[in-house]
Write a protein that holds these residues in place. Structure first.
Motif, PDB file in Angstrom:
ATOM      1  N   GLY A 173       0.911  -1.264  -0.215  1.00 34.36           N
ATOM      2  CA  GLY A 173      -0.060   0.210  -0.051  1.00 34.36           C
ATOM      3  C   GLY A 173       0.682   1.108   0.063  1.00 34.36           C
ATOM      4  N   ALA A 174       2.378   1.192  -0.173  1.00 30.25           N
ATOM      5  CA  ALA A 174       2.961   2.618  -0.073  1.00 30.25           C
ATOM      6  C   ALA A 174       2.662   3.023  -1.396  1.00 30.25           C
ATOM      7  CB  ALA A 174       4.408   2.328   0.477  1.00 30.25           C
ATOM      8  N   ARG A 175       3.043   4.518  -1.173  1.00 25.59           N
ATOM      9  CA  ARG A 175       2.825   5.560  -2.526  1.00 25.59           C
ATOM     10  C   ARG A 175       4.453   5.413  -3.002  1.00 25.59           C
ATOM     11  NH1 ARG A 175       0.655  11.299  -1.094  1.00 25.59           N
ATOM     12  NH2 ARG A 175       2.294  10.837   0.279  1.00 25.59           N
ATOM     13  N   ILE A 176       4.350   5.179  -4.263  1.00 21.06           N
ATOM     14  CA  ILE A 176       5.989   5.018  -4.983  1.00 21.06           C
ATOM     15  C   ILE A 176       6.210   6.254  -5.727  1.00 21.06           C
ATOM     16  CG2 ILE A 176       7.518   3.528  -5.883  1.00 21.06           C
ATOM     17  CD1 ILE A 176       6.533   2.445  -3.377  1.00 21.06           C
ATOM     18  N   VAL A 177       7.068   6.929  -5.689  1.00 22.88           N
ATOM     19  CA  VAL A 177       7.412   8.316  -6.514  1.00 22.88           C
ATOM     20  C   VAL A 177       8.903   7.905  -7.112  1.00 22.88           C
ATOM     21  CG1 VAL A 177       7.623  10.457  -6.415  1.00 22.88           C
ATOM     22  CG2 VAL A 177       6.172   9.350  -4.606  1.00 22.88           C
ATOM     23  N   GLY A 178       8.708   8.403  -8.474  1.00 23.14           N
ATOM     24  CA  GLY A 178       9.889   8.373  -9.125  1.00 23.14           C
ATOM     25  C   GLY A 178      10.500   9.636  -9.774  1.00 23.14           C
ATOM     26  N   LEU A 179      11.439  10.342  -9.422  1.00 18.05           N
ATOM     27  CA  LEU A 179      11.809  11.709  -9.925  1.00 18.05           C
ATOM     28  C   LEU A 179      12.794  11.526 -10.915  1.00 18.05           C
ATOM     29  CD1 LEU A 179      12.301  13.730  -6.707  1.00 18.05           C
ATOM     30  CD2 LEU A 179      10.318  13.032  -7.682  1.00 18.05           C
ATOM     31  N   CYS A 180      12.619  12.168 -12.158  1.00 12.74           N
ATOM     32  CA  CYS A 180      13.506  12.206 -13.327  1.00 12.74           C
ATOM     33  C   CYS A 180      13.715  10.910 -13.681  1.00 12.74           C
ATOM     34  CB  CYS A 180      14.631  13.026 -13.060  1.00 12.74           C
ATOM     35  SG  CYS A 180      15.766  13.502 -14.362  1.00 12.74           S
ATOM     36  N   THR A 181      15.061  10.419 -13.681  1.00 11.58           N
ATOM     37  CA  THR A 181      15.388   8.895 -14.080  1.00 11.58           C
ATOM     38  C   THR A 181      15.060   8.018 -12.981  1.00 11.58           C
ATOM     39  OG1 THR A 181      17.604   9.428 -13.170  1.00 11.58           O
ATOM     40  CG2 THR A 181      17.231   9.716 -15.548  1.00 11.58           C
ATOM     41  N   GLY A 182      14.484   8.279 -12.103  1.00  9.24           N
ATOM     42  CA  GLY A 182      13.961   7.324 -10.957  1.00  9.24           C
ATOM     43  C   GLY A 182      13.092   6.572 -11.610  1.00  9.24           C
ATOM     44  N   ALA A 183      12.198   7.068 -12.666  1.00  5.20           N
ATOM     45  CA  ALA A 183      11.112   6.449 -13.377  1.00  5.20           C
ATOM     46  C   ALA A 183      11.669   5.087 -13.926  1.00  5.20           C
ATOM     47  CB  ALA A 183      10.485   7.388 -14.363  1.00  5.20           C
ATOM     48  N   PHE A 184      12.889   4.962 -14.184  1.00 12.64           N
ATOM     49  CA  PHE A 184      13.564   3.883 -15.027  1.00 12.64           C
ATOM     50  C   PHE A 184      13.623   2.747 -13.908  1.00 12.64           C
ATOM     51  CE2 PHE A 184      14.632   6.736 -18.321  1.00 12.64           C
ATOM     52  CZ  PHE A 184      14.697   6.216 -19.197  1.00 12.64           C
ATOM     53  N   VAL A 185      13.903   3.149 -12.656  1.00 16.81           N
ATOM     54  CA  VAL A 185      13.709   2.155 -11.346  1.00 16.81           C
ATOM     55  C   VAL A 185      12.352   1.792 -11.227  1.00 16.81           C
ATOM     56  CG1 VAL A 185      14.203   1.674  -9.043  1.00 16.81           C
ATOM     57  CG2 VAL A 185      15.840   3.627 -10.443  1.00 16.81           C
ATOM     58  N   LEU A 186      11.415   2.439 -11.448  1.00 19.29           N
ATOM     59  CA  LEU A 186      10.001   1.807 -11.088  1.00 19.29           C
ATOM     60  C   LEU A 186       9.678   1.234 -12.413  1.00 19.29           C
ATOM     61  CD1 LEU A 186      10.064   4.207  -9.054  1.00 19.29           C
ATOM     62  CD2 LEU A 186       7.979   4.909  -9.558  1.00 19.29           C
ATOM     63  N   ALA A 187      10.096   1.478 -13.536  1.00 18.41           N
ATOM     64  CA  ALA A 187       9.674   0.730 -14.642  1.00 18.41           C
ATOM     65  C   ALA A 187      10.438  -0.685 -14.562  1.00 18.41           C
ATOM     66  CB  ALA A 187      10.030   1.406 -15.982  1.00 18.41           C
ATOM     67  N   ALA A 188      11.564  -0.642 -14.077  1.00 24.29           N
ATOM     68  CA  ALA A 188      12.340  -2.031 -13.963  1.00 24.29           C
ATOM     69  C   ALA A 188      11.530  -2.986 -13.092  1.00 24.29           C
ATOM     70  CB  ALA A 188      13.881  -1.778 -13.663  1.00 24.29           C
ATOM     71  N   ALA A 189      10.914  -2.265 -11.892  1.00 27.74           N
ATOM     72  CA  ALA A 189      10.279  -2.935 -10.902  1.00 27.74           C
ATOM     73  C   ALA A 189       8.818  -3.481 -11.482  1.00 27.74           C
ATOM     74  CB  ALA A 189       9.942  -2.165  -9.680  1.00 27.74           C
ATOM     75  N   GLY A 190       8.491  -3.092 -12.788  1.00 29.34           N
ATOM     76  CA  GLY A 190       7.217  -3.524 -13.185  1.00 29.34           C
ATOM     77  C   GLY A 190       5.913  -2.544 -12.629  1.00 29.34           C
ATOM     78  N   LEU A 191       6.334  -1.473 -11.807  1.00 27.68           N
ATOM     79  CA  LEU A 191       5.250  -0.711 -11.084  1.00 27.68           C
ATOM     80  C   LEU A 191       4.675   0.301 -12.167  1.00 27.68           C
ATOM     81  CD1 LEU A 191       7.028   0.119  -7.812  1.00 27.68           C
ATOM     82  CD2 LEU A 191       5.531  -1.856  -8.415  1.00 27.68           C
ATOM     83  N   LEU A 192       5.129   0.445 -13.383  1.00 31.57           N
ATOM     84  CA  LEU A 192       4.591   1.326 -14.160  1.00 31.57           C
ATOM     85  C   LEU A 192       3.879   0.746 -15.498  1.00 31.57           C
ATOM     86  CD1 LEU A 192       7.574   4.176 -14.719  1.00 31.57           C
ATOM     87  CD2 LEU A 192       5.428   3.990 -13.386  1.00 31.57           C
ATOM     88  N   ASP A 193       3.939  -0.530 -15.555  1.00 34.19           N
ATOM     89  CA  ASP A 193       3.290  -1.328 -16.450  1.00 34.19           C
ATOM     90  C   ASP A 193       1.814  -0.947 -16.661  1.00 34.19           C
ATOM     91  OD1 ASP A 193       5.700  -2.750 -16.855  1.00 34.19           O
ATOM     92  OD2 ASP A 193       4.943  -4.912 -15.934  1.00 34.19           O
ATOM     93  N   GLY A 194       1.252  -0.523 -17.815  1.00 36.73           N
ATOM     94  CA  GLY A 194      -0.120  -0.152 -18.297  1.00 36.73           C
ATOM     95  C   GLY A 194      -0.335   0.865 -17.579  1.00 36.73           C
ATOM     96  N   ARG A 195       0.722   1.963 -17.170  1.00 38.69           N
ATOM     97  CA  ARG A 195       0.395   3.186 -16.408  1.00 38.69           C
ATOM     98  C   ARG A 195       0.780   4.415 -17.200  1.00 38.69           C
ATOM     99  NH1 ARG A 195      -0.818   3.375 -10.811  1.00 38.69           N
ATOM    100  NH2 ARG A 195      -0.757   1.190  -9.489  1.00 38.69           N
ATOM    101  N   PRO A 196       0.164   5.701 -16.954  1.00 40.21           N
ATOM    102  CA  PRO A 196       0.766   6.800 -17.594  1.00 40.21           C
ATOM    103  C   PRO A 196       1.978   7.152 -16.721  1.00 40.21           C
ATOM    104  CG  PRO A 196      -1.038   7.346 -16.311  1.00 40.21           C
ATOM    105  CD  PRO A 196      -1.061   5.906 -16.321  1.00 40.21           C
ATOM    106  N   ALA A 197       2.990   7.786 -17.308  1.00 43.97           N
ATOM    107  CA  ALA A 197       4.350   8.069 -16.348  1.00 43.97           C
ATOM    108  C   ALA A 197       5.138   8.976 -17.371  1.00 43.97           C
ATOM    109  CB  ALA A 197       5.177   7.032 -16.139  1.00 43.97           C
ATOM    110  N   THR A 198       5.748   9.934 -16.787  1.00 47.91           N
ATOM    111  CA  THR A 198       6.834  10.722 -17.401  1.00 47.91           C
ATOM    112  C   THR A 198       8.297  10.463 -16.740  1.00 47.91           C
ATOM    113  OG1 THR A 198       7.027  13.212 -18.455  1.00 47.91           O
ATOM    114  CG2 THR A 198       6.526  12.900 -16.120  1.00 47.91           C
ATOM    115  N   THR A 199       9.065  11.300 -17.664  1.00 47.62           N
ATOM    116  CA  THR A 199      10.529  11.409 -16.935  1.00 47.62           C
ATOM    117  C   THR A 199      11.310  12.735 -17.841  1.00 47.62           C
ATOM    118  OG1 THR A 199      12.541  10.436 -16.790  1.00 47.62           O
ATOM    119  CG2 THR A 199      11.429   9.895 -18.871  1.00 47.62           C
ATOM    120  N   HIS A 200      12.482  12.765 -17.581  1.00 46.78           N
ATOM    121  CA  HIS A 200      13.132  13.853 -18.361  1.00 46.78           C
ATOM    122  C   HIS A 200      12.941  13.648 -20.116  1.00 46.78           C
ATOM    123  CE1 HIS A 200      15.871  16.754 -20.065  1.00 46.78           C
ATOM    124  NE2 HIS A 200      16.445  16.954 -18.911  1.00 46.78           N
TER     125      HIS A 200
END
Length: 396
Positions: A119-146
């Protein structure tokens, strides 16, 4: 500009496990991460500003791998906590990742997946989005990065709906931001979500930043030429290409204008811009098609001709690969969200949009990028794709 998603039902119903606390924010640091992005959540969530009306968070600074952690300028950091501390956090922030081409440590990815499941809220700033994506947390979701790394994120993780125009994207329990200052925008948005406008405004005053920024990354995405190309011999060829996008020409034409072989031109162009010349040219033509679809009444067939595509079929294919929508659906969605009377006059067909991404340090622009646009509610409305993810957007 932001994407404020009405969280999916399962995300909305997600509750923190008993050992996690909403007021605890864990910041996950890695060696090689830039110090500016890393310092943003530390400053926002780690300083007691209750005297200014900002509710207090409890900050846990966690090392995502064995230390010491080296950062900008050769500085070494020692995080007081390890990955185990993430188990107490209601919010976990990954402020940056050192390389968009290398995989993050599996132990850190497991910790992020576990935090999200609990239930934790997960936040990726800038290239942190790549870490979230690698964890599979962005699958099927909208996201942005630099914006400079957005094509690489979309290519590497095709199930992620990457939007390079947003300053940040809030999809309920997973949030991402563009580079550097946009990380402040997202952190302020989190405070606003948790404690309201007054608290976020008080924090913004302390940080001496606007509480909400209008607009998005497109002002940077659509630059004409970066300063570093100005004195290069290829600058004239690039400028010519941008001014003649309405004509049909190929990379061989550009190489001939540069008095180079195709192989030499490809190598020089890539070293200068970080992009293969063919993909750069396709990207510019798609950008021009966007402009014409937004500002003119030309048919899709006419738009294809005025953007240098050899056929409407070619336009539709490249447009869908880069934006996740057909040209007709893009135009319809844009006009549906554009206030009446705000359309601009038809542009000169030779007036191509100018966008030359500066060199990426580790990856060129990919051939096919999937960047579907989601439903928006913004101060500066932008188009929505045909197959959008349910949600709402609002200006920060």
């Amino acid at each position: 500009m932001s994407h404020d998603s009405a969280a999916a039902p399962e995300a909305a119903a997600r509750k923190l496990s008993g050992r996690r606390r909403k007021e605890i924010v864990a910041v996950l640091l890695f060696s090689g991460g830039p110090i500016f992005e890393s310092s943003i959540p530390l400053s926002v969530f780690g300083i007691d500003r209750q005297d200014a009306g900002v509710p207090r968070y409890r900050l846990l600074v966690c090392a995502g791998e064995e230390g010491p952690l080296r950062t900008t300028g050769g500085l070494e950091l020692t995080a007081p906590q390890g990955l185990e501390a993430i188990s107490r956090a209601g919010t976990v922030v990954v402020p940056a990742w050192r390389s968009i081409t290398s995989p993050p440590p599996e132990e850190a990815l497991d910790a992020l997946r576990r935090a999200h499941e609990e239930g934790a809220r997960i936040v990726g700033l800038c290239t942190g989005a790549f870490v979230l994506a690698a964890a599979g947390l962005l699958d099927g979701r909208p996201a942005t990065t630099h914006w400079m790394y957005a094509p690489t994120l979309a290519k590497r993780y095709p199930s992620v709906h990457v939007d390079p125009r947003e300053l940040f994207v809030d999809d309920g329990d997973v949030l991402t931001s563009a580079g550097t200052a946009a990380g402040i925008d997202l952190c302020l948005h989190i405070v606003r979500t948790d404690h309201g406008n007054e608290a976020a405004g008080a924090l913004a005053r302390r940080l001496v930043v606007p509480p909400r920024r209008s607009g998005g990354q497109e002002r940077y995405l659509d630059r004409s030429l970066p300063e570093e190309i100005g004195a290069d011999p290829l600058a004239e060829v690039v400028a010519w290409a941008l001014e003649h996008l309405h004509e049909q020409f190929d990379v061989e034409t550009l190489a001939a204008r540069a008095y180079m072989s195709r192989r030499t031109f490809d190598r020089r162009f890539r070293s200068l811009t970080g992009s293969a010349p063919l993909q750069w040219l396709i990207t510019q033509r798609v950008l021009q098609a966007q402009r014409l679809l937004e500002t003119s009444d030309y048919s899709v067939d006419e738009v294809a001709g005025r953007c240098g595509f050899r056929s409407p079929v070619a336009l539709r294919g490249h447009f869908r690969r880069q934006l996740g929508s057909s040209p007709a659906a893009y135009r319809a969605a844009y006009r549906a969200r554009r206030p009446q009377g705000e359309r601009q006059p038809d542009p000169d067909p030779a007036g191509a949009p100018r966008a030359l991404p500066p060199a990426e340090p580790s990856a060129a622009l990919p051939q096919e990028t999937a960047v579907p646009f989601q439903t928006r509610r913004t101060a500066t409305p932008m188009p929505a794709g045909a197959a959008s993810v349910p949600g709402q957007r609002s200006a920060p």
